[in-house]
Design an enzyme around this catalytic site. Sequence first.
Site, short mmCIF file in Angstrom:
data_model
loop_
_atom_site.label_atom_id
_atom_site.label_comp_id
_atom_site.label_asym_id
_atom_site.label_seq_id
_atom_site.Cartn_x
_atom_site.Cartn_y
_atom_site.Cartn_z
CG HIS A 1 -32.00 -2.96 -17.72
ND1 HIS A 1 -32.17 -1.60 -17.55
CD2 HIS A 1 -32.19 -3.52 -16.50
CE1 HIS A 1 -32.46 -1.36 -16.28
NE2 HIS A 1 -32.47 -2.50 -15.62
CG ASP B 1 -34.17 -0.41 -20.91
OD1 ASP B 1 -33.40 -1.27 -20.43
OD2 ASP B 1 -35.41 -0.51 -20.83
CG ASP C 1 -32.96 0.09 -12.29
OD1 ASP C 1 -32.51 -0.94 -12.83
OD2 ASP C 1 -34.17 0.31 -12.19
CD GLU D 1 -35.76 -4.39 -16.08
OE1 GLU D 1 -36.25 -5.05 -15.15
OE2 GLU D 1 -35.66 -3.14 -16.04
CD GLU D 2 -36.06 0.20 -15.79
OE1 GLU D 2 -37.22 -0.05 -15.40
OE2 GLU D 2 -35.08 0.25 -15.02
CD GLU E 1 -32.98 -5.03 -12.56
OE1 GLU E 1 -33.06 -3.98 -11.90
OE2 GLU E 1 -33.22 -5.08 -13.78
CG HIS F 1 -37.62 3.36 -11.39
ND1 HIS F 1 -38.68 2.70 -11.98
CD2 HIS F 1 -36.52 2.63 -11.74
CE1 HIS F 1 -38.24 1.64 -12.64
NE2 HIS F 1 -36.93 1.58 -12.50
#
Length: 377
Positions: free
Chosen positions: A68, A70, A101, A135-136, A164, A350
């Site tokens: 991903h 995003d 990520d 995805e997020e 991931e 994150h």
Amino acid sequence: MSDTPTLALAKDLLSRQSITPEDAGCQELMIKRLEALGFTIEIMVFEDTTNFWARRGNEAPLFTFAGHTDVVPTGDLTHWNTNPFEPTIIDGMLYARGAADMKGSLACMVVAVERFVGEHPNHKGSISFLITSDEEGPFINGTTRVVDTLQERNEIIDMCIVGEPSSTSHVGDVVKNGRRGSLTGNLTVKGIQGHVAYPHIARNPIHQAMPALSELATTVWDNGNDYFPPTSFQIPNMNGGTGASNVIPGTVDIMFNFRFSTESTVDELQQRVVEILDKHDLEYDLDWIINGLPFLTDTGDLLTAVVNAVDTVNQQKPQLLTTGGTSDGRFIAQMGSQVIELGPVNATIHKVNECVNVEDLEKLTDMYQEVLNNLLA
């Protein structure tokens, strides 16, 4: 000293503010590189989400890199030591939102494929990329929609690596060969609102719900197996009352979540919950959300190729785990695909000051290329 191809592409991707569901031109960067290798590109836009499917070759097996573009929001910028969208290297660590990520993985994937195709232009099978910008976020219009499209035309992925961040202390120390399922229940227990001084003419739904919730929290749902821990039940949210100290509420809302192994099914968990609620004579409404089903790749060519690739680069085999949350691998696994997650260290994902070891990116590129060598050379 100039940047390596992996680092240069990673920096280019990281400089783009692709906060979910925005892509901010990241996929265009990847597409140009893949078109130069002879990939056929199919852009799939569903509402606010941009996805692309790229494929090189028409033969089986079909090997896919999934990922991903995003990223999650940055949070308070004053807590960052650097600008999260100006990739910066400090003491061998690359700092930026999405470094781990998972834009670092995307750069590794592209460069690994460039090297592999350069060495094996007539490789066996087919190589593809499944990339999303959702995805997020709510994961409604991303990988799951692309998978639906592929299945409708009977284009089935045989093997897939999801980039991931699977690692814990150094890249490749852990790969995820499965994930638990996630099932959410939104429960409303109904009572009768009234004055706290007159409980005999009211019915407190919080009091009524507590014994049932206690039983749900202490129930052993299964014992897990060699690959999964026992299924867990948690209550992350509970809300009831008017805010006043003298009013018995009319309802209480409870959100609960199962993280479940392959030892339990959705139907079994739902049935057992209803049996417990009914046993306690509750008046209630209950809605379910299936966030994802468990999947496991415990054997097969992909697992062997990944383990051997990591061992070649690290001189140490990886640990196989199914811990952590859900990933888009769950949608791909529904096709019957072998799915493995292999990516950078997840310690800062994150968080503010998200970062990835620059050397790990080079090693991950080598691992991805070695997987291709093991499967398609």
